[in-house]
Design an enzyme around this catalytic site. Sequence first.
Site, PDB file in Angstrom:
ATOM      1  N   TYR A 110     -62.956  66.514  17.215  1.00 52.83           N
ATOM      2  CA  TYR A 110     -61.608  66.007  17.445  1.00 52.83           C
ATOM      3  C   TYR A 110     -61.646  64.840  18.425  1.00 52.83           C
ATOM      4  O   TYR A 110     -62.414  64.830  19.393  1.00 52.83           O
ATOM      5  CB  TYR A 110     -60.700  67.106  17.995  1.00 52.83           C
ATOM      6  N   LYS A 135     -21.377  37.342  -6.363  1.00 52.39           N
ATOM      7  CA  LYS A 135     -22.652  38.045  -6.468  1.00 52.39           C
ATOM      8  C   LYS A 135     -22.486  39.551  -6.634  1.00 52.39           C
ATOM      9  O   LYS A 135     -21.625  40.179  -6.015  1.00 52.39           O
ATOM     10  CB  LYS A 135     -23.522  37.772  -5.244  1.00 52.39           C
ATOM     11  N   LYS A 175     -49.535  61.537  12.677  1.00 46.71           N
ATOM     12  CA  LYS A 175     -48.308  62.180  12.203  1.00 46.71           C
ATOM     13  C   LYS A 175     -47.190  61.211  11.850  1.00 46.71           C
ATOM     14  O   LYS A 175     -46.517  61.373  10.828  1.00 46.71           O
ATOM     15  CB  LYS A 175     -47.829  63.192  13.242  1.00 46.71           C
ATOM     16  N   GLU A 189     -34.270  46.609  -5.367  1.00 49.84           N
ATOM     17  CA  GLU A 189     -35.043  45.629  -4.614  1.00 49.84           C
ATOM     18  C   GLU A 189     -35.681  46.286  -3.394  1.00 49.84           C
ATOM     19  O   GLU A 189     -36.831  46.008  -3.042  1.00 49.84           O
ATOM     20  CB  GLU A 189     -34.154  44.473  -4.182  1.00 49.84           C
ATOM     21  N   THR A 249     -45.830  41.528 -22.685  1.00 50.59           N
ATOM     22  CA  THR A 249     -47.122  41.450 -22.022  1.00 50.59           C
ATOM     23  C   THR A 249     -47.196  40.069 -21.388  1.00 50.59           C
ATOM     24  O   THR A 249     -46.698  39.088 -21.948  1.00 50.59           O
ATOM     25  CB  THR A 249     -48.300  41.641 -22.996  1.00 50.59           C
ATOM     26  N   HIS A 250     -47.794  40.001 -20.206  1.00 50.21           N
ATOM     27  CA  HIS A 250     -47.823  38.731 -19.441  1.00 50.21           C
ATOM     28  C   HIS A 250     -46.409  38.208 -19.173  1.00 50.21           C
ATOM     29  O   HIS A 250     -46.222  37.011 -18.957  1.00 50.21           O
ATOM     30  CB  HIS A 250     -48.639  37.655 -20.170  1.00 50.21           C
ATOM     31  N   SER A 278     -46.581  63.098  22.808  1.00 49.82           N
ATOM     32  CA  SER A 278     -46.305  63.062  21.365  1.00 49.82           C
ATOM     33  C   SER A 278     -45.066  63.870  21.007  1.00 49.82           C
ATOM     34  O   SER A 278     -44.706  63.959  19.835  1.00 49.82           O
ATOM     35  CB  SER A 278     -47.506  63.590  20.577  1.00 49.82           C
ATOM     36  N   ASN A 285     -25.504  42.384  -6.682  1.00 53.86           N
ATOM     37  CA  ASN A 285     -26.958  42.492  -6.561  1.00 53.86           C
ATOM     38  C   ASN A 285     -27.454  43.922  -6.750  1.00 53.86           C
ATOM     39  O   ASN A 285     -26.843  44.863  -6.226  1.00 53.86           O
ATOM     40  CB  ASN A 285     -27.403  42.006  -5.182  1.00 53.86           C
ATOM     41  N   GLN A 315     -54.007  62.007  17.249  1.00 49.93           N
ATOM     42  CA  GLN A 315     -52.595  62.228  17.545  1.00 49.93           C
ATOM     43  C   GLN A 315     -51.715  61.260  16.756  1.00 49.93           C
ATOM     44  O   GLN A 315     -50.560  61.560  16.442  1.00 49.93           O
ATOM     45  CB  GLN A 315     -52.342  62.041  19.046  1.00 49.93           C
ATOM     46  N   ASN A 359     -56.317  71.879  19.084  1.00 48.39           N
ATOM     47  CA  ASN A 359     -56.978  71.178  17.980  1.00 48.39           C
ATOM     48  C   ASN A 359     -56.756  71.893  16.652  1.00 48.39           C
ATOM     49  O   ASN A 359     -56.417  71.267  15.639  1.00 48.39           O
ATOM     50  CB  ASN A 359     -58.479  71.045  18.255  1.00 48.39           C
ATOM     51  N   SER A 382     -22.595  39.656  -1.694  1.00 46.60           N
ATOM     52  CA  SER A 382     -23.109  38.626  -0.791  1.00 46.60           C
ATOM     53  C   SER A 382     -22.070  38.317   0.278  1.00 46.60           C
ATOM     54  O   SER A 382     -20.864  38.342   0.015  1.00 46.60           O
ATOM     55  CB  SER A 382     -23.429  37.354  -1.581  1.00 46.60           C
TER      56      SER A 382
END
Length: 524
Positions: A380, A346, A388, A353, A218-219, A86, A348, A385, A173, A340
């Site tokens: 444990y 373009k 992380k 995003e 709304t919606h 690790s 963007n 392990q 541990n 682009s």
Amino acid sequence: MESLSVFNTTASFPLFSSSLDHPRPHLSLTPSSYRPMPKLDVVHCAAAQGQSSAVAAAAAKPKEAKLWGGRFDEGVTDAVERFTESISFDKALYKHDILGSKAHASMLAKQGLMTAEDRDSIHEGLTEIQRRIESGEFEWRTDREDVHMNIEAALTDLIGEAAKKLHTARSRNDQVLTDFRLWCRDAIEAILVQIKHLQVSLVRLAVKNEGLIVPGYTHLQRAQPVLLQHLLLAFVEQLERDAGRLLDCKERLNFCPLGACALAGTGLPIDRFMTSDALGFTAPMRNSIDAVSDRDFVLEFLSTNSITAIHLSRLGEEWVLWASEEFGFITPSDAVSTGSSIMPQKKNPDPMELVRGKSARVVGDLVTLLMLCKGLPLAYNRDLQEDKEPVFDSVKTILGMLEVSAEFAQNITFNKERIQKALPAGHLDATTLADYLVNKGVPFRTSHDIVGRAVAVCVSKSCQLQELSLDELRSLNPVFDKDVYEFLGVENAVKKFRSYGSTGSECVASQIDHWVTKLELAMG
């Protein structure tokens, strides 16, 4: 932009500043200075990584005996060693491991389990090892498995027999969980700083656009007119709850597992309260089995980050839509836009995003940990392990999302003419007209029906409610009078809002004052 890393080559470890003090409950984040968010690199750093060539060179050396190898007749295969190591990622914990070891050595000396001379030798050796790590001189060895074994073995090479006393009354541990809790505690502080930085950017953007009315949805359909300031402050409120969740999480994780050993504690006369105090924990964890097996603090931390990521994703979606030709409400500057490879025209809003997209990996990190912990028996297990890397990734990602969101907020312009031209569509003042009828004594459900029929007339005539004549309105209900026009049109509608927390001008001004004070902004 300065580099930000848990392997920072400065001794002050600037990634996770502990200079903020956030009292509870519902604390505001109070630092008055803000700096651009440095780049977080959790696992790629020359000083801590030792560079791939150094790792390869270390791997080519003859393997040394494991520190735990007394009962074994032969070493593990290369495949097992590669699979179980690790050090490739947990070296991120080196500062916290050294900090914990120094506290542990001091406690052992106080309790008579090592001499003061051995303690001082260990402290000096650990300081030298930290210097070597941060200067890039330290050799991280895969055959030493993890950050703990690498540092302990290097300490033994450096100071000799005294180093062998350091692991008295300690297991990996409890050691790794002490390191990890310290790391997460500092990570929370770093995120809190960036949350406030984004809040400040949004409040400044709101102040800059005082009085600008935008359609509320709304919606994803036109609903009611709202002040832009009101909408921006909604995101500020979300971020404040995110900060509160982090503070709650920090309070719960701030208990010390050190001294729990493998799972059952120890028969040696250690003082767990001393090490807990030295490391800034609230207290030692009460149950040694829980101390080495608990990952609640990780799950809560990743859950909190996930909620923050969802909030940022929603902000990103809002601004991506508003930057489109269909809306045209905002124009991002070139500094926060991309182009682009095939379409020359373009421009963007890619940063937002990606904020929207990267929320998926933050949520994915949480799901990884939930599945990792599912069904694990006490205490444990080596599975843990794997806890992380998702945390390192979640923290790195959320810090980047917060940073770029603040950057975007500082580099957009609201297209006031385009917004004003768009306001008449959708009959945004319809609900205010219903309120007018309620004020005249008409029951709300009846008012709703009357205004609905008025909207239908407007649709048939392709006009707005304020363009209907008084006679036309009275044909729907005789209660209408000349004062009705004081309620029609988006400007009049916004003026009529008065409830606490509403989009009315006075209410929003009060909200702005609240945040300017809470965030300690100097407005000039």
